[in-house]
Write an enzyme that holds these catalytic residues in place. Structure first.
Site, PDB file in Angstrom:
ATOM      1  N   ALA A   1       0.717  -1.142   0.134  1.00  0.00           N
ATOM      2  CA  ALA A   1      -0.086  -0.030  -0.062  1.00  0.00           C
ATOM      3  C   ALA A   1       0.795   1.304   0.033  1.00  0.00           C
ATOM      4  O   ALA A   1       0.351   2.163  -0.524  1.00  0.00           O
ATOM      5  CB  ALA A   1      -1.009  -0.050   1.229  1.00  0.00           C
ATOM      6  N   ALA A   2       1.965   1.327   0.637  1.00  0.00           N
ATOM      7  CA  ALA A   2       2.623   2.488   0.724  1.00  0.00           C
ATOM      8  C   ALA A   2       3.119   3.171  -0.546  1.00  0.00           C
ATOM      9  O   ALA A   2       3.480   2.092  -1.479  1.00  0.00           O
ATOM     10  CB  ALA A   2       4.077   2.391   1.590  1.00  0.00           C
ATOM     11  N   PRO A   3       3.018   4.496  -0.938  1.00  0.00           N
ATOM     12  CA  PRO A   3       2.917   5.572  -0.043  1.00  0.00           C
ATOM     13  C   PRO A   3       1.252   5.833   0.178  1.00  0.00           C
ATOM     14  O   PRO A   3       1.197   7.033   0.647  1.00  0.00           O
ATOM     15  CB  PRO A   3       3.640   6.683  -0.415  1.00  0.00           C
ATOM     16  CG  PRO A   3       3.583   6.560  -1.927  1.00  0.00           C
ATOM     17  CD  PRO A   3       3.578   5.185  -2.129  1.00  0.00           C
ATOM     18  N   GLY A   4       0.439   5.012  -0.371  1.00  0.00           N
ATOM     19  CA  GLY A   4      -0.871   5.359  -0.060  1.00  0.00           C
ATOM     20  C   GLY A   4      -1.904   6.059  -1.269  1.00  0.00           C
ATOM     21  O   GLY A   4      -2.835   6.284  -0.955  1.00  0.00           O
TER      22      GLY A   4
ATOM     23  N   LYS B   1      -2.957   4.639  -3.996  1.00  0.00           N
ATOM     24  CA  LYS B   1      -4.032   3.784  -4.494  1.00  0.00           C
ATOM     25  C   LYS B   1      -4.988   3.579  -3.553  1.00  0.00           C
ATOM     26  O   LYS B   1      -6.251   3.558  -3.709  1.00  0.00           O
ATOM     27  CB  LYS B   1      -3.452   2.525  -5.040  1.00  0.00           C
ATOM     28  CG  LYS B   1      -2.748   2.668  -6.228  1.00  0.00           C
ATOM     29  CD  LYS B   1      -2.071   1.432  -6.960  1.00  0.00           C
ATOM     30  CE  LYS B   1      -1.178   1.758  -8.118  1.00  0.00           C
ATOM     31  NZ  LYS B   1      -0.068   2.151  -7.689  1.00  0.00           N
TER      32      LYS B   1
ATOM     33  N   ASP C   1       4.084  -8.614   6.022  1.00  0.00           N
ATOM     34  CA  ASP C   1       4.371  -9.051   5.000  1.00  0.00           C
ATOM     35  C   ASP C   1       3.463  -9.559   4.165  1.00  0.00           C
ATOM     36  O   ASP C   1       2.921 -10.458   4.477  1.00  0.00           O
ATOM     37  CB  ASP C   1       5.497 -10.086   5.040  1.00  0.00           C
ATOM     38  CG  ASP C   1       6.260 -10.563   3.882  1.00  0.00           C
ATOM     39  OD1 ASP C   1       5.823 -10.069   2.813  1.00  0.00           O
ATOM     40  OD2 ASP C   1       7.211 -11.538   4.059  1.00  0.00           O
TER      41      ASP C   1
ATOM     42  N   CYS D   1       4.102  -1.296 -12.426  1.00  0.00           N
ATOM     43  CA  CYS D   1       4.541  -0.321 -13.471  1.00  0.00           C
ATOM     44  C   CYS D   1       5.887  -0.701 -14.075  1.00  0.00           C
ATOM     45  O   CYS D   1       6.745  -0.073 -14.458  1.00  0.00           O
ATOM     46  CB  CYS D   1       4.769   1.044 -12.424  1.00  0.00           C
ATOM     47  SG  CYS D   1       6.234   0.875 -11.423  1.00  0.00           S
TER      48      CYS D   1
END
Lengths: 393, 185
Positions: free
Chosen positions: A202-205, A207, A252, A322
Site C-alpha cells: 500500500a505505501a505510500p498510499g 491507491k 509482509d 509499473c
C-alpha cells in the site's frame, strides 16, 4: 505448460546494440523491445523517443476532503490548466504548470496570490521554463550524451511537483498527485461501499486513498506494507486525505493468508523493476539486469499466490505493476493460472489499454491474457503499466 | 504473542483512559463527549511512543477482530489523539472530525477563529498567531482556551490555544495541516 522462472538471455542484434548506444540503454532491453513490438523498428523508436519525455503531471481531486468543483476552480485560479481524464473521474492532467503572468514575475499584491502557494517564490519561478520538458533534438531524436540537460530537466520537474505539492489545497488533502496509469487498477477493481478490501503493497498510499474515495469512506480497507519507513508516509497520506475507513498493517504481504481474514477484493500493485518508469527515471535504462527481473518475478508470484489464498471465493484480485516486462506481468499471471485451478482472468470494460501479450519471447500464453491491459508511453502518454483482474472461482 | 501481550499493544480504551479523554475534551467544549456517543464508534488504544487513541467506526471493528498479530496495527479509523500521562491531546484529524461532524451540522458549538490570508499562511508554517492575524479578532481570548483555526475560506486548518504574556495575547499553534510537509511526508 508451466513456467520455470529462469533468465532467458536474448541474442543481441547489431541494430539493438546501435539503439542501445544511442538512447543509453542496456542492449538486452532493446532486443526485448524488438520482440515485444513484433520487430517493428519504427514502433521501437517511437517507444524509445516517448521515454525521452516526461509523463504528464496528473492529479486526482480528493472528494473525501473537498467539493470537486471548488478544488477544480481553486487550481484554475492559480493558473493551472487542467484537462480531465476521459476515463477516471476526478483525475486531471496538468497541461502547463504555470501561474498567472500577472503574478509570476512581480512581488504579489493581490490576496489571491498569497493563497496560491505554501512556499512559492516568484524569483525562482521567473527562471523556470514551463511546459513539458524534453531533450529531443531538432529532428526529434534524443542523444545519450545529452545527460546534463536531462539532469536539469529533472530538477525542473522536481520543482514543478514541489510547487503543486505545497499549495494550501494540497496540504489540506484536496488533491493527490498521482500518475494517471496508477489510477486504472483501482478504478477497474471497482470497490463497493460495503466491500472489505485488502491493499497488499500500500505505501505510500495513493491507491489506498483512491480506493477509500471510490468507497466514500465506507466499508473497510486493510492497507498492508512491510516497510516501516514507507508505512509512515502511508499513514500520514491517509490522514491528510481524510481517509477514515482504513486499517494500516505492518505486515509482509506473503503472509497475509496466514491471517484469518478473507477480503472481497484485493489490490496487488506489486513491487517491480520499474521498467515502465523510464520516462520519469532514466536511471532505469541501465540499472537492472535480466536476472534481477527474474528475481522480481519470483517475488511477485509469491505475493500473487498469497493474494489468491487470501481472497474469498468469488472475490477479485487486481494485479498490476509499473513495469512493461512480460516476465513481471503476463508470465506471473500465467504461472498463477497454471498452478491454481480456482482462478480465472476477468474482463475489464476498458477499450483504451492494449491487450496483454499471448505470445512473446517465444512463449505461448493463455488467450485469456488478452483481457489484461497494457499502457505504453508512446501510445497512451502515461508511464508503462500493466493490470489484470483475476477472479477466484 | 500471548493474549495478554496482545492486549498490551492494542485494545479498547479502559474506563480510566476514557475518563482522561473525556476530561481533555471537556476543556475544549463540554458538549463534545456527549456528541461523540456510540454512533461515532469506539475508542481504541495503541501503544507506541505515546498512548495513541483511535476512533474506530463500527464497520471497522468486525474485521479488526480477525487480525492475529495486533502489533501489526499501525493505524485504524481516525487518529483521535494521544495521552501523555493522564493528559489528553486532541489530534488534527480528531479535531477535523469534530468540526465536520458536529460543528458544521450545528450539533455543537466550538470556539473558532478565522485568520487573515497572511495568518493562514503563517499558521500552516507552524507559527504562533498574533491578534492582528485574526479576522475579526475575537472579543474574548481567555488564557488556555483552545480554538479551531479556519482560513479565510472557512476551511479548518488546525488548532491553537491562547497564551498571554506581558499584555500580549497570542494563539499558539498546537497542530496544523502544514505538519506533514514539515515532517517530510
Amino acid at each position: 505448460m508451466s513456467f520455470e522462472f529462469k533468465t532467458i538471455q536474448p541474442e543481441i542484434s547489431d541494430k539493438a546494440k546501435e539503439l542501445a548506444q544511442k538512447y543509453g540503454y542496456r542492449p538486452y532491453m532493446i532486443e526485448r523491445y524488438f520482440s515485444m513490438f513484433k520487430s517493428n523498428l519504427e514502433e521501437v523508436r517511437e517507444f524509445l523517443d516517448a521515454n525521452e519525455q516526461f509523463s504528464p503531471l496528473t492529479l486526482r481531486i480528493n472528494t473525501l476532503k473537498t467539493d470537486p468543483q471548488a478544488a477544480f476552480e481553486a487550481l484554475i485560479s492559480k493558473g493551472y490548466r487542467l484537462k480531465p481524464s476521459e476515463h477516471i473521474p476526478y483525475a486531471y492532467s496538468i497541461e502547463h504548470d504555470v501561474i498567472n503572468e500577472k503574478t509570476a514575475y512581480t512581488k504579489p499584491k493581490s490576496p489571491e496570490y498569497e493563497m496560491q502557494g505554501f512556499e512559492r517564490d516568484p524569483t525562482t519561478l521567473k527562471n523556470i521554463e514551463w511546459g513539458r520538458p524534453s531533450y529531443l533534438d531538432e529532428n526529434g531524436k534524443a542523444e545519450s550524451e545529452k545527460r546534463d540537460e536531462t539532469k536539469s530537466t529533472h530538477i525542473l520537474r522536481g520543482k514543478q511537483i514541489a510547487t503543486l505539492g505545497s499549495t494550501h489545497e494540497y496540504l489540506l488533502g484536496h488533491y493527490y498527485i498521482q500518475d494517471l496509469a496508477s489510477m486504472y487498477p483501482v478504478f477497474y477493481l471497482n470497490p463497493q461501499k460495503t466491500n472489505f478490501v485488502l491493499d497488499m503493497a500500500a505505501a505510500p498510499g495513493g491507491k489506498t486513498s483512491h480506493l477509500a474515495q471510490i468507497m466514500e469512506n465506507q466499508g473497510h480497507i486493510f492497507a498492508m506494507d512491510n516497510n516501516k519507513k514507507r508505512i509512515k508516509s502511508l499513514v500520514y497520506n491517509l490522514r491528510r486525505c481524510g481517509v477514515n475507513n482504513t486499517t494500516v498493517l505492518l505486515m509482509d504481504a506473503n503472509s497475509s493468508y496466514k491471517q484469518s481474514f478473507n477480503p472481497d477484493k484485493i489490490l496487488l500493485d506489486a513491487p517491480c523493476t520499474g521498467e515502465g518508469l523510464i520516462r520519469d527515471d532514466p536511471s532505469r535504462k541501465t540499472s537492472k539486469t535480466l536476472s534481477e527481473i527474474t528475481g522480481m518475478m519470483r517475488k511477485q508470484y509469491s505475493m500473487l499466490q498469497s493474494a489468491i489464498k487470501t481472497v474469498k471465493s468469488g472475490g477479485e484480485i487486481m494485479y498490476s505493476t509499473c513495469s512493461i516486462a512480460p516476465e513481471e506481468n503476463e508470465f506471473v499471471v500465467q504461472k498463477a493460472l497454471d498452478s491454481h485451478s480456482n482462478i480465472e482472468i476477468a474482463s475489464i470494460d476498458d477499450d483504451w489499454g492494449l491487450p496483454g501479450y499471448i505470445n512473446v519471447f517465444g512463449m505461448d500464453l493463455s488467450e485469456d491474457l488478452l483481457k489484461a491491459r497494457r499502457l505504453f508511453p508512446h501510445i497512451h502518454n502515461t508511464i508503462g503499466f500493466f493490470y489484470c483482474l483475476l477472479r477466484k472461482i | 504473542m500471548s493474549s495478554k501481550q496482545q492486549h498490551e499493544v492494542f485494545h479498547l480504551a479502559t474506563k480510566k483512559q476514557l475518563q482522561h479523554i473525556k476530561d481533555g475534551l471537556h476543556r475544549i467544549s463540554s458538549q463534545i463527549w456527549t456528541c461523540l456517543g456510540e454512533e461515532s464508534g469506539n475508542l481504541y488504544i495503541r501503544y507506541d511512543q505515546y498512548v495513541e487513541i483511535f476512533l474506530v467506526p463500527k464497520q471497522l471493528e468486525r474485521h479488526l477482530r480477525l487480525i492475529r498479530d495486533l502489533k501489526s496495527i499501525q493505524h485504524t479509523g481516525i487518529y483521535f489523539g494521544f495521552l501523555k500521562g493522564t493528559e489528553f491531546q486532541l489530534s488534527l484529524e480528531g479535531a477535523e472530525y469534530i468540526f465536520n461532524t458536529f460543528f458544521k451540522t450545528n450539533k455543537l458549538r466550538l470556539k473558532t477563529v478565522t485568520t487573515t490570508i497572511d495568518g493562514a499562511k503563517s499558521f500552516l508554517y507552524g507559527n504562533t498567531l498574533q491578534t492582528t492575524d485574526l479576522s475579526p479578532s475575537p472579543e474574548s481570548l481567555n488564557r488556555k482556551d483552545v480554538f479551531f483555526v479556519l482560513n479565510p475560506k472557512s476551511q479548518f486548518i488546525g488548532i491553537g490555544y491562547v497564551y498571554k504574556r506581558d499584555n500580549r495575547t497570542e494563539l499558539r499553534n498546537l497542530v496544523d495541516y502544514g505538519y506533514y510537509i514539515r515532517r517530510g511526508y
